[in-house]
Design an enzyme around this catalytic site. Structure first.
Site, PDB file in Angstrom:
ATOM      1  N   TRP A  60       3.557  -6.504  -4.187  1.00 44.06           N
ATOM      2  CA  TRP A  60       3.301  -7.171  -5.465  1.00 44.06           C
ATOM      3  C   TRP A  60       4.544  -7.567  -6.259  1.00 44.06           C
ATOM      4  CZ3 TRP A  60       0.132 -10.253  -7.489  1.00 44.06           C
ATOM      5  CH2 TRP A  60       0.135 -10.475  -8.871  1.00 44.06           C
ATOM      6  N   ASP A 101      -0.673  -6.555  -1.441  1.00 39.55           N
ATOM      7  CA  ASP A 101      -1.337  -6.462  -2.736  1.00 39.55           C
ATOM      8  C   ASP A 101      -2.257  -7.664  -2.886  1.00 39.55           C
ATOM      9  OD1 ASP A 101      -1.416  -6.298  -5.943  1.00 39.55           O
ATOM     10  OD2 ASP A 101      -0.675  -4.393  -5.161  1.00 39.55           O
ATOM     11  N   ASP A 102      -2.421  -8.128  -4.073  1.00 41.40           N
ATOM     12  CA  ASP A 102      -3.302  -9.250  -4.401  1.00 41.40           C
ATOM     13  C   ASP A 102      -2.856 -10.533  -3.679  1.00 41.40           C
ATOM     14  OD1 ASP A 102      -5.233 -10.704  -5.720  1.00 41.40           O
ATOM     15  OD2 ASP A 102      -4.641 -10.033  -7.717  1.00 41.40           O
ATOM     16  N   CYS A 116      -7.230  -9.383 -10.042  1.00 42.14           N
ATOM     17  CA  CYS A 116      -6.477  -9.643 -11.273  1.00 42.14           C
ATOM     18  C   CYS A 116      -5.812 -11.018 -11.243  1.00 42.14           C
ATOM     19  CB  CYS A 116      -5.426  -8.563 -11.497  1.00 42.14           C
ATOM     20  SG  CYS A 116      -6.162  -6.953 -11.807  1.00 42.14           S
ATOM     21  N   LYS A 153      -6.139  -0.317  -1.983  1.00 37.94           N
ATOM     22  CA  LYS A 153      -5.919  -0.239  -3.432  1.00 37.94           C
ATOM     23  C   LYS A 153      -7.090  -0.965  -4.088  1.00 37.94           C
ATOM     24  CE  LYS A 153      -2.674  -2.042  -6.927  1.00 37.94           C
ATOM     25  NZ  LYS A 153      -1.353  -2.667  -7.072  1.00 37.94           N
ATOM     26  N   ASP A 162      -8.633  -2.200  -7.464  1.00 37.20           N
ATOM     27  CA  ASP A 162      -8.230  -2.522  -8.846  1.00 37.20           C
ATOM     28  C   ASP A 162      -9.451  -2.483  -9.769  1.00 37.20           C
ATOM     29  OD1 ASP A 162      -6.602  -3.443 -10.976  1.00 37.20           O
ATOM     30  OD2 ASP A 162      -5.358  -4.540  -9.559  1.00 37.20           O
ATOM     31  N   ARG A 193      -3.816   5.237 -10.691  1.00 37.17           N
ATOM     32  CA  ARG A 193      -2.797   4.763 -11.629  1.00 37.17           C
ATOM     33  C   ARG A 193      -3.040   5.430 -12.975  1.00 37.17           C
ATOM     34  NH1 ARG A 193      -0.865  -0.466 -11.054  1.00 37.17           N
ATOM     35  NH2 ARG A 193      -0.755  -0.440 -13.306  1.00 37.17           N
ATOM     36  N   ASP A 251       0.623  -1.698 -16.002  1.00 33.40           N
ATOM     37  CA  ASP A 251       1.640  -2.111 -15.026  1.00 33.40           C
ATOM     38  C   ASP A 251       3.039  -1.795 -15.540  1.00 33.40           C
ATOM     39  OD1 ASP A 251      -0.603  -3.036 -13.827  1.00 33.40           O
ATOM     40  OD2 ASP A 251       0.110  -5.087 -13.546  1.00 33.40           O
TER      41      ASP A 251
HETATM   42  C1  GLA Z   1      -2.934  -5.442 -11.498  1.00 34.11           C
HETATM   43  C2  GLA Z   1      -2.334  -4.202 -10.851  1.00 34.11           C
HETATM   44  C3  GLA Z   1      -1.022  -4.560 -10.191  1.00 34.11           C
HETATM   45  C4  GLA Z   1      -1.227  -5.666  -9.180  1.00 34.11           C
HETATM   46  C5  GLA Z   1      -1.872  -6.860  -9.848  1.00 34.11           C
HETATM   47  C6  GLA Z   1      -2.266  -7.926  -8.853  1.00 34.11           C
HETATM   48  O1  GLA Z   1      -2.168  -5.896 -12.561  1.00 34.11           O
HETATM   49  O2  GLA Z   1      -2.161  -3.189 -11.784  1.00 34.11           O
HETATM   50  O3  GLA Z   1      -0.466  -3.422  -9.559  1.00 34.11           O
HETATM   51  O4  GLA Z   1      -2.036  -5.202  -8.154  1.00 34.11           O
HETATM   52  O5  GLA Z   1      -3.071  -6.476 -10.539  1.00 34.11           O
HETATM   53  O6  GLA Z   1      -2.875  -9.030  -9.451  1.00 34.11           O
END
Ligand code: GLA
Length: 518
Positions: A135, A170-171, A229, A255, A257, A316, A320
């Site tokens: 990410w 990640d995303d 996200c 992960k 979210d 978490r 962030d």
């Molecule tokens: C959120 C998460 C981040 C990341 C973004 C991806 O903000 O907390 O760690 O995964 O989404 O869009």
């Protein structure tokens, strides 16, 4: 020769970190404190590993030292096989059990050995996860090629030899119908309802195969809402299908979210907060593959109190870290943790996750607010030592999220210090806590399995300061052998207290072993 220092004589000036301290934001030298790994074999990383009965087993014995190296495992249980050239253990265990084995690693310089425990049962993640996540350096530019390069770099940089395991997307791997980049648009799902990856991920199964072939594990990301996200297709209404797809694709880590689920949930109602995680962990538990679950909902509803109960292997603890890395390091890392007494919640199988290690080269969006390029972490060198030290003291996952293909000696030293990693991965799994505070000066302590204690002397203030760790605050009595962890160097014997000059926003990390103990 060992020396006994009295309280007043115990002043140790750890100059390399300390010299750089002038306020308010000095240019600091990027001092590499971690000694280079020697040519002789040394076994590193976790000392315990959890696996479920019947699941595919993959564990690579992390060992530094000259190659070629020959690996051995004494008392390896039936069902598991060792590749003696790579140290990879594969196979599966038919039923629950605890197996104490001994790893060996031999090269032309000698042989190292170390006990290791394999725990076959329902609990995964017996130590905090170690790995890399895309990410903070790649955001919506992530691709199959980047993931493969990351796996290659984890091996070529040697991070795999220190216990790093997971290579996690990640995303932005799925489809976003309105993405600016046409390569990320498309049909969100196929005719059977199975989620599609976008054109930057043409063959997920082949990609995870590539990662596994290097002795590593692969992670993926999604959200319980309809969109992630970053606005990409997520799991809502397709949870079972999506998990089955992740299993087919060969992923080992998820992960999960929160984004866009918030639209359909009442964030003040505990059951609403827990529901999506209960659902997904139930589905994961029924799969023929071990998938570690990382809950990512930024600490809503005091997730640490129930994250483990809903099946999370980590959660978490705050927002962030990346939007204001320096401020958040202190606010989320130190203050959220202390205020909520998070040390009471983490442990084997479920860990507090204060977010990734934001060191090295990051996406410019998190450094200068400009999209599209990469820049050095905004943390000063001392802040970077503080970041990694704190994470190891609180038993946080060590997931690096900078550019793993461009690691300089400084960043590599931060990630690959075996004394620091040993604290993070300690098998007792008891997270540390703040034991003393004097203005901006804080002393943190973590109890370790062998009866020793890891201690961080932190200076959150604007200038060089002397920090004292008092035995009375650490629950210690009598002389202690003190080791400087970042320098991997024994400092001698101290009694009553240990004092060091610590740079602005810096740290001195030590480990204390009773003189007459183990
Ligand atoms: C959120 C998460 C981040 C990341 C973004 C991806 O903000 O907390 O760690 O995964 O989404 O869009």
């Amino acid at each position: 020769m060992k020396r006994i220092a009295t309280v007043s004589a115990a002043l140790v000036v750890l100059s390399a970190v300390a010299i750089a301290a002038v306020s308010p934001a000095p240019a600091e030298p990027r001092l590499v404190l971690t000694p280079r790994s020697g040519p002789e074999p040394r076994i590193n990383g976790a000392r315990v590993f959890g696996v479920r009965p019947g699941s595919p087993f993959l564990f690579t014995i992390p060992a530094t030292g000259e190659r070629p190296m020959t690996f051995g495992v004494e008392n390896l249980p039936e069902g598991l096989m060792l590749d003696t050239a790579t140290g990879r253990i594969t196979g599966s265990l038919p039923g629950p059990g605890v197996y104490t084995v001994t790893f060996t690693a031999a090269n032309a310089r000698g042989t190292a050995s170390r006990p290791f425990k394999i725990v076959c049962g329902p609990v995964l993640a017996l130590t905090p996860h170690m790995g890399w996540n895309s990410w903070y350096v790649w955001e919506n530019r992530v691709s199959d090629a980047i993931m493969r390069a990351a796996a290659d770099a984890m091996v070529s940089s040697g991070l795999i030899d220190h216990g790093y395991q997971y290579v996690n997307i990640d995303d932005c791997w799925s489809v976003r119908p309105d993405a600016a980049d046409p390569g990320r648009r498309g049909e969100p799902r196929d005719a059977r309802g199975l989620i599609n990856s976008n054109s930057y991920f043409p063959d997920m199964k082949d990609m995870t195969g590539y990662i596994h072939a290097r002795g590593l594990k692969a992670g993926i990301y999604t959200s319980p809402g309809p969109r992630t996200c970053a606005g990409y297709t997520a799991a809502a209404g397709h949870e079972e299908l999506d998990v089955r797809r992740f299993v087919e694709w060969g992923f080992d880590f998820l992960k999960y979210d929160w984004c866009s689920y918030g639209d359909q949930a009442d964030e003040t109602v505990l059951d609403d907060l827990q529901k999506p995680y209960r659902l997904i962990s139930g589905i994961l538990a029924a799969q023929p593959r071990d998938i570690v679950l990382n809950i990512c909902q930024y600490g809503l509803g005091n997730v640490w109190e129930w994250g483990r109960g809903v099946g999370g292997n980590s959660w978490r603890t705050a927002g962030d870290l990346g939007h204001d890395v320096v401020g958040n390091l202190f606010r989320d890392g130190f203050d959220v943790y202390t205020r909520n007494e998070l040390h009471r919640y983490g442990g084997p199988g479920g860990w507090n996750d204060p977010d990734y290690l934001l060191i090295g080269i990051l996406s410019s969006a998190f450094v200068t607010d400009r999209e599209g390029s990469n820049e050095a972490s905004p943390l000063s060198p001392n802040e970077q030592y503080t970041h990694v030290s704190l994470w190891s003291l609180v038993a946080a996952p060590l997931i690096f999220s900078g550019d793993i293909t461009r690691l300089d000696d400084f960043t590599l030293g931060l990630l690959a210090n075996d004394d620091i990693i040993e604290v993070d991965q300690d098998p007792l799994g008891r997270p540390g806590r703040r034991v003393a505070k004097d203005g901006a000066l804080e002393v943190w302590m973590r109890e370790l399995e062998d009866g020793s204690k890891a201690v961080g002397l932190f200076n959150r203030g604007p200038a060089l300061a002397s920090v004292t760790a008092k035995w009375s605050d650490l629950g210690l009595d009598g002389p202690q052998r003190v080791r400087d962890l970042w320098r991997s160097k024994d400092l001698g014997v101290f009694d009553g207290s240990f004092e060091a000059y610590v740079a602005r926003h810096g740290v001195v990390m030590i480990r204390l072993r009773p003189l007459n103990g183990r």
